[in-house]
Design an enzyme around this catalytic site. Sequence first.
Site, PDB file in Angstrom:
ATOM      1  N   CYS A 102      -9.829   3.022  47.157  1.00 46.88           N
ATOM      2  CA  CYS A 102     -10.152   3.596  45.849  1.00 46.88           C
ATOM      3  C   CYS A 102      -9.036   3.281  44.858  1.00 46.88           C
ATOM      4  O   CYS A 102      -7.860   3.368  45.191  1.00 46.88           O
ATOM      5  CB  CYS A 102     -10.324   5.114  45.987  1.00 46.88           C
ATOM      6  SG  CYS A 102     -10.701   5.944  44.440  1.00 46.88           S
ATOM      7  N   ASP A 105     -27.983  13.783  40.381  1.00 41.97           N
ATOM      8  CA  ASP A 105     -26.867  14.670  40.055  1.00 41.97           C
ATOM      9  C   ASP A 105     -26.544  15.466  41.300  1.00 41.97           C
ATOM     10  O   ASP A 105     -27.424  15.690  42.135  1.00 41.97           O
ATOM     11  CB  ASP A 105     -27.239  15.664  38.952  1.00 41.97           C
ATOM     12  CG  ASP A 105     -28.097  16.786  39.488  1.00 41.97           C
ATOM     13  OD1 ASP A 105     -29.314  16.571  39.676  1.00 41.97           O
ATOM     14  OD2 ASP A 105     -27.565  17.878  39.759  1.00 41.97           O
ATOM     15  N   ASP A 117     -30.801  21.224  32.787  1.00 44.78           N
ATOM     16  CA  ASP A 117     -31.912  21.623  33.641  1.00 44.78           C
ATOM     17  C   ASP A 117     -32.664  22.748  32.930  1.00 44.78           C
ATOM     18  O   ASP A 117     -32.257  23.209  31.860  1.00 44.78           O
ATOM     19  CB  ASP A 117     -31.410  22.019  35.033  1.00 44.78           C
ATOM     20  CG  ASP A 117     -30.512  23.248  35.005  1.00 44.78           C
ATOM     21  OD1 ASP A 117     -30.317  23.845  33.922  1.00 44.78           O
ATOM     22  OD2 ASP A 117     -29.990  23.605  36.071  1.00 44.78           O
ATOM     23  N   CYS A 124      -8.739   4.858  41.847  1.00 42.12           N
ATOM     24  CA  CYS A 124      -8.684   5.905  40.822  1.00 42.12           C
ATOM     25  C   CYS A 124      -7.234   6.342  40.575  1.00 42.12           C
ATOM     26  O   CYS A 124      -6.337   6.042  41.360  1.00 42.12           O
ATOM     27  CB  CYS A 124      -9.567   7.100  41.206  1.00 42.12           C
ATOM     28  SG  CYS A 124      -8.795   8.300  42.287  1.00 42.12           S
ATOM     29  N   HIS A 175     -10.645  12.501  42.040  1.00 40.47           N
ATOM     30  CA  HIS A 175     -10.944  11.440  43.019  1.00 40.47           C
ATOM     31  C   HIS A 175     -12.415  11.472  43.430  1.00 40.47           C
ATOM     32  O   HIS A 175     -13.072  10.429  43.478  1.00 40.47           O
ATOM     33  CB  HIS A 175     -10.065  11.548  44.271  1.00 40.47           C
ATOM     34  CG  HIS A 175     -10.634  10.750  45.393  1.00 40.47           C
ATOM     35  ND1 HIS A 175     -10.535   9.376  45.464  1.00 40.47           N
ATOM     36  CD2 HIS A 175     -11.415  11.127  46.445  1.00 40.47           C
ATOM     37  CE1 HIS A 175     -11.206   8.944  46.519  1.00 40.47           C
ATOM     38  NE2 HIS A 175     -11.749   9.983  47.136  1.00 40.47           N
ATOM     39  N   CYS A 206      -5.603   8.111  43.592  1.00 39.14           N
ATOM     40  CA  CYS A 206      -5.261   7.242  44.720  1.00 39.14           C
ATOM     41  C   CYS A 206      -4.148   6.266  44.366  1.00 39.14           C
ATOM     42  O   CYS A 206      -3.404   5.823  45.239  1.00 39.14           O
ATOM     43  CB  CYS A 206      -6.507   6.508  45.210  1.00 39.14           C
ATOM     44  SG  CYS A 206      -7.695   7.633  45.980  1.00 39.14           S
TER      45      CYS A 206
HETATM   46 ZN   LIG Z   1      -9.437   7.853  44.448  1.00 40.69          ZN
END
Ligand SMILES: [Zn+2]
Length: 378
Positions: free
Chosen positions: A310, A272, A92, A312, A341, A315
């Site tokens: 999820c 973002d 930025d 990930c 996560h 998880c």
């Molecule tokens: Zn997750």
Amino acid sequence: MDFHFEILKTDPTGARLGRLTTPHGVIDTPAFMPVGTSGTVKGLTQQALTELGVQVLLGNTYHLYLRPGHEKIRRLGGLHRFMSWPGAILTDSGGFQVFSLADLRKITDEGVVFRSHLDGSEHFLSPETSIEIQQALGSDIAMVFDECIEYPADHARAAAAVKRTTEWALRCRDFSRRNTETSTNPGQVYFAIVQGGTHADLRRESARQLVDLDFPGYAIGGLAVGEPHALSCEMAARAAEELPQDRPRYVMGVGLPEQLADYVRCGVDMMDCVLPTRNARNGCLFTSTGRLNIGNAIYADDPRPPDERCSCMVCRTYSRAYLRHLFQANEILASILNSHHNVAFFLDIMGKIRQAIAFGELAELSSEFLARIEAGEP
Ligand SMILES: [Zn+2]
């Protein structure tokens, strides 16, 4: 790789599926960019970011200028090398943070005098110094220095900021053209920033003025500063209508998981937000059935993963009961796992959005997503 943008598909809603090529790799759009304020996405290693599929992250000029200093980063080869990040970086301009964090002393057409939030020392940031700093950092996409205003701002105040923002964009463009040798990234490009507050005519006017200056991409700034979400989307849409179809569009600082698709439908390609990492550190997990405050006692004996939809690493591996324990015990790992996560969740939403655009099904995806959040946990 030279900077270029191609649109692969457009959805009936106005959403665009695209591919943005930068000197540090390709970015599939619409893209979500995690925020790496001080040369780190808080709580995540660069290796974890790569494994999560992050293609671009954001660095904050204001923070890096104050600490460790842009000349130090220049000496160490630019921000990519300094932080060992092989992917793309967007910086930025420092404007938003100067206007929101620092103790402002004086704003003139020349620039802004402010005091550092770290030690109270006095500094000056202008269109030229902002470009100089971003050239030292060597981001792939740098932003022009703009005047950010508060919400609400009346028409006259917003109009004055639009005028100054255009003048500053021109100075940024000219300075960068005169100093092409000083960037640590020869392929660096600049995006202009549309301002105009919550006034549709000013958003259009700001976009038109900046399009005349012919930038390789355009951002829409000054949103998500307290205005209602519907108004935020309307401003993004009005600005986007004036922007060239073949250039990437970036809405700065948005948004909540359930809001991302709304901006995509306005024809926005990049976003973002600090929410995934900031909220993670406060124990707030974003899930497909809404938000979960992991410190809550109801999770103390809960063997389920944070989000059953999820996939990930967190998880797949850990229970709510364990994450709650870490958070209650103030363990460092709590911030790390929660951040992992949340960033995975935001990236996953964007992946699903891109897939839905490819199949022309974005409208269905959004309503399904909202219905699940509204229904909450079974
Ligand atoms: Zn997750």
